[in-house]
Design a protein around this motif. Structure first.
Motif, PDB file in Angstrom:
ATOM      1  N   TYR A   1     -24.998 -56.192  11.424  1.00 54.44           N
ATOM      2  CA  TYR A   1     -24.096 -56.302  10.264  1.00 54.44           C
ATOM      3  C   TYR A   1     -24.909 -56.204   8.980  1.00 54.44           C
ATOM      4  O   TYR A   1     -25.977 -56.817   8.856  1.00 54.44           O
ATOM      5  CB  TYR A   1     -23.396 -57.659  10.355  1.00 54.44           C
ATOM      6  N   PHE A   2     -24.439 -55.399   8.030  1.00 49.82           N
ATOM      7  CA  PHE A   2     -25.115 -55.270   6.732  1.00 49.82           C
ATOM      8  C   PHE A   2     -24.030 -55.083   5.676  1.00 49.82           C
ATOM      9  O   PHE A   2     -23.327 -54.074   5.673  1.00 49.82           O
ATOM     10  CB  PHE A   2     -26.067 -54.063   6.764  1.00 49.82           C
ATOM     11  N   PRO A   3     -23.856 -56.067   4.769  1.00 48.98           N
ATOM     12  CA  PRO A   3     -22.710 -56.049   3.852  1.00 48.98           C
ATOM     13  C   PRO A   3     -22.700 -54.852   2.904  1.00 48.98           C
ATOM     14  O   PRO A   3     -21.668 -54.546   2.325  1.00 48.98           O
ATOM     15  CB  PRO A   3     -22.853 -57.354   3.060  1.00 48.98           C
ATOM     16  N   TRP A   4     -23.862 -54.202   2.716  1.00 53.14           N
ATOM     17  CA  TRP A   4     -23.941 -53.137   1.718  1.00 53.14           C
ATOM     18  C   TRP A   4     -24.073 -51.752   2.362  1.00 53.14           C
ATOM     19  O   TRP A   4     -24.505 -50.807   1.708  1.00 53.14           O
ATOM     20  CB  TRP A   4     -25.078 -53.431   0.740  1.00 53.14           C
ATOM     21  N   ALA A   5     -23.678 -51.614   3.631  1.00 52.64           N
ATOM     22  CA  ALA A   5     -23.817 -50.344   4.355  1.00 52.64           C
ATOM     23  C   ALA A   5     -23.031 -49.212   3.684  1.00 52.64           C
ATOM     24  O   ALA A   5     -23.453 -48.056   3.691  1.00 52.64           O
ATOM     25  CB  ALA A   5     -23.375 -50.508   5.805  1.00 52.64           C
ATOM     26  N   ASP A   6     -21.887 -49.554   3.047  1.00 53.32           N
ATOM     27  CA  ASP A   6     -21.059 -48.548   2.372  1.00 53.32           C
ATOM     28  C   ASP A   6     -21.682 -48.057   1.063  1.00 53.32           C
ATOM     29  O   ASP A   6     -21.300 -47.006   0.560  1.00 53.32           O
ATOM     30  CB  ASP A   6     -19.684 -49.156   2.031  1.00 53.32           C
ATOM     31  N   SER A   7     -22.589 -48.861   0.515  1.00 60.09           N
ATOM     32  CA  SER A   7     -23.127 -48.556  -0.815  1.00 60.09           C
ATOM     33  C   SER A   7     -24.433 -47.762  -0.763  1.00 60.09           C
ATOM     34  O   SER A   7     -25.001 -47.433  -1.802  1.00 60.09           O
ATOM     35  CB  SER A   7     -23.365 -49.863  -1.585  1.00 60.09           C
ATOM     36  N   LEU A   8     -24.919 -47.488   0.453  1.00 62.24           N
ATOM     37  CA  LEU A   8     -26.196 -46.776   0.588  1.00 62.24           C
ATOM     38  C   LEU A   8     -26.042 -45.292   0.254  1.00 62.24           C
ATOM     39  O   LEU A   8     -24.937 -44.756   0.262  1.00 62.24           O
ATOM     40  CB  LEU A   8     -26.709 -46.930   2.027  1.00 62.24           C
ATOM     41  N   LYS A   9     -27.176 -44.630  -0.008  1.00 66.66           N
ATOM     42  CA  LYS A   9     -27.170 -43.201  -0.364  1.00 66.66           C
ATOM     43  C   LYS A   9     -26.348 -42.423   0.657  1.00 66.66           C
ATOM     44  O   LYS A   9     -25.484 -41.634   0.301  1.00 66.66           O
ATOM     45  CB  LYS A   9     -28.606 -42.665  -0.398  1.00 66.66           C
ATOM     46  N   VAL A  10     -26.657 -42.644   1.934  1.00 67.32           N
ATOM     47  CA  VAL A  10     -25.780 -42.141   2.994  1.00 67.32           C
ATOM     48  C   VAL A  10     -25.203 -43.379   3.687  1.00 67.32           C
ATOM     49  O   VAL A  10     -25.938 -44.119   4.358  1.00 67.32           O
ATOM     50  CB  VAL A  10     -26.555 -41.282   4.011  1.00 67.32           C
ATOM     51  N   PRO A  11     -23.916 -43.648   3.501  1.00 70.41           N
ATOM     52  CA  PRO A  11     -23.325 -44.838   4.135  1.00 70.41           C
ATOM     53  C   PRO A  11     -23.623 -44.840   5.642  1.00 70.41           C
ATOM     54  O   PRO A  11     -23.451 -43.828   6.315  1.00 70.41           O
ATOM     55  CB  PRO A  11     -21.829 -44.680   3.825  1.00 70.41           C
ATOM     56  N   LEU A  12     -24.084 -45.981   6.120  1.00 75.17           N
ATOM     57  CA  LEU A  12     -24.707 -46.074   7.441  1.00 75.17           C
ATOM     58  C   LEU A  12     -23.722 -46.571   8.510  1.00 75.17           C
ATOM     59  O   LEU A  12     -23.094 -47.616   8.351  1.00 75.17           O
ATOM     60  CB  LEU A  12     -25.906 -47.026   7.343  1.00 75.17           C
ATOM     61  N   THR A  13     -23.617 -45.821   9.602  1.00 71.47           N
ATOM     62  CA  THR A  13     -22.833 -46.256  10.766  1.00 71.47           C
ATOM     63  C   THR A  13     -23.547 -47.432  11.430  1.00 71.47           C
ATOM     64  O   THR A  13     -24.728 -47.331  11.765  1.00 71.47           O
ATOM     65  CB  THR A  13     -22.692 -45.103  11.776  1.00 71.47           C
ATOM     66  N   THR A  14     -22.833 -48.547  11.590  1.00 75.89           N
ATOM     67  CA  THR A  14     -23.472 -49.738  12.172  1.00 75.89           C
ATOM     68  C   THR A  14     -22.626 -50.346  13.289  1.00 75.89           C
ATOM     69  O   THR A  14     -21.399 -50.235  13.283  1.00 75.89           O
ATOM     70  CB  THR A  14     -23.694 -50.848  11.112  1.00 75.89           C
TER      71      THR A  14
END
Lengths: 327, 327
Positions: free
Chosen positions: B272-285
């Motif tokens: 789980y990573f709360p900022w996955a949507d905000s990354l340069k390439v939003p990360l599938t987790t």
């Protein structure tokens, strides 16, 4: 836990219970042979001194209370992570209480009662002022990390970051980069928000202020984005946030609304964030040097416990501006 | 803290010290008038029962130990934040120890001694197995959150996430999206890494495995990127990481090296990573539902303290795949 008693050790070593106790607590007035023998027997038998009994006998507590509203942000998590390890290395017992501000003052009172019951030797408050435990501070030394005391509060030890400095750094950077229309994205109820508003007024630049509620931030951020899009000016715009987690959320929503960062709107925020470089638009932040905080804190804790009545220690730690693509 | 003694209260109320003590501990066999008088005097005089003395007298501890290697990641910080609040609401005292694994087993032993000294009623280990406190668990109930016990370990209560499920979810998703050349970016020393390797071998897809050291991750990631760029295949490539913080670091470095995500290389990670949507390439987790963890944990803690000898409770919580642009 094995139930080896002090008397058993004394019997095996052929000394009195009192002598065994003194040796295990570090007394040096007995023969080296006897001391070594007692320690050896205690070690081999897995003897653990009864903590409650020892605490009662000495009437001295080695528990350091720590209180914070949350550890779900990288600044508080970072400080408290180091603090707990350092306090324990210094042979104290760190006891962490977490009370969210939204759950109100009752929760805070309940934690303060726990700190009292544990007879904490000192209380550390991490980046929180709203819940200053007045009752407790009258008796127990208080160390506040991150905030300076407001004028009406009782004095105490603190290591603070200077919020006026944050506002100045943000303003200087934005002026330096040629931004002429500045938006204050902090609540006027926060210290950072107030200080930034003061800087804005001093600057003679065009500016505006959007009040953010704590309870409905997503809605408030959407409203801010709507208002920003309606601002009719050719001047270059920038917004300052007093909370990086909010700025991260805002940037996502602004990019979704086709606002280009920094071309249409620059963003700068306050608070260390380990992943600022990895964001869609790497975010310019004003950071707290959090490692320094826990190092200095442990020095003050040790000093205060040894010097109850010495004058209060007040340190202010400087910030660091890290410029990234958002400005 | 004021030094009001129980005897002072008894004197004022005109009863014995023993009676005053019983009333303040909730006994109801005395007259209502006397009980109210004693409580009123205690309240007005700021009397705080001596915690150490009470703990000693009852020989029962209300302290719940919690042990974790760090709170500098969103999964552990989230679980522990909720856990500390919930344990305290249930009228126990949560005592958090933090020992980084890199500082070795000595630090762990030192914390275990502290837990013993505090006479903890139960110990919660959060997402960590390396430092299982064997000595302590023989006497104190143990609740492990996040991990299932390896076969050679003593049994205990646990709430785990199933690492086989993580590996299957990752693999199924990658096959579903048409990736044919799969890279295992986990260490083979970790459970997640082992499980993913097993899935890889079962899949009959082309695959490779890069071993990551803990001590020099940046260097290892650069080597992995170099090796990936040298892979000669037309098949679509994907990499799986067992640690989202590492995946975030890797993505920054891969993008710097002009690797396009997901075109040249897809990335999926566990945690789980709360900022996955905000990354340069939003990360599938693949996420752990962390709120469920602390809720279930508090139920088990209460049950275990009331039922020392009941059979162990073992729960496995399912994961959630959140698909974003990186795959």
């Amino acid at each position: 836990m094995k139930n080896i008693k002090l008397q058993d050790i004394a019997n095996k070593a052929g000394c009195s219970k009192n002598t065994a106790s003194l040796i295990l607590r570090g007394a040096t007035k007995f023969s080296k042979e006897l001391a070594e023998q007692v320690k050896e027997i205690a070690k081999n038998s897995g003897y653990i001194p009864n903590y409650a009994a020892r605490n009662l006998a000495s009437q001295k507590s080695d528990i350091i209370g720590i209180y914070t509203p949350t550890i779900n942000d990288p600044v508080r998590a970072g400080i408290i992570n180091d603090l707990i390890q350092n306090i324990h290395k210094a042979n104290y017992k760190p006891f962490l209480g977490i009370g969210t501000p939204t759950n109100g003052i009752n929760q805070s009172i309940s934690w303060m009662n726990t700190f009292k019951h544990l007879n904490v030797a000192l209380l550390v408050l991490v980046a929180q002022y709203e819940m200053e435990p007045k009752e407790l501070t009258n008796d127990v030394p208080l160390l506040v990390l991150g905030c300076q005391p407001p004028e009406n509060k009782i004095p105490h030890d603190y290591i603070a970051w200077d919020r006026s400095e944050v506002a100045r750094i943000a303003m200087d950077h934005l002026i330096d980069r040629g931004y002429e229309y500045i938006i204050n994205g902090c609540s006027a109820n926060t210290i950072t928000g107030q200080k930034f508003l003061t800087e804005l007024k001093k600057s003679n630049l065009s500016h505006t202020h959007f009040e953010l509620s704590i309870t409905n931030q997503t809605n408030d951020l959407l409203k801010i984005i709507d208002k920003i899009q309606k601002i009719k000016t050719k001047r270059r715009k920038a917004i300052f946030f007093g909370d990086t987690l909010l700025a991260v959320k805002f940037m996502d929503m602004a990019l979704n609304a086709k606002i280009k960062i920094p071309k249409d709107l620059a963003v700068i925020s306050y608070d260390y964030f380990p992943w600022a470089d990895s964001l869609k638009v790497p975010l310019t932040t004003i950071c707290q040097p959090i490692e320094q905080m826990s190092e200095k804190a442990i020095d003050i804790i040790k000093y205060r416990l040894a010097n109850k009545n010495s004058p209060f220690i007040n340190k202010v730690i400087p910030h660091k501006l890290i410029v990234r693509k958002s400005t």
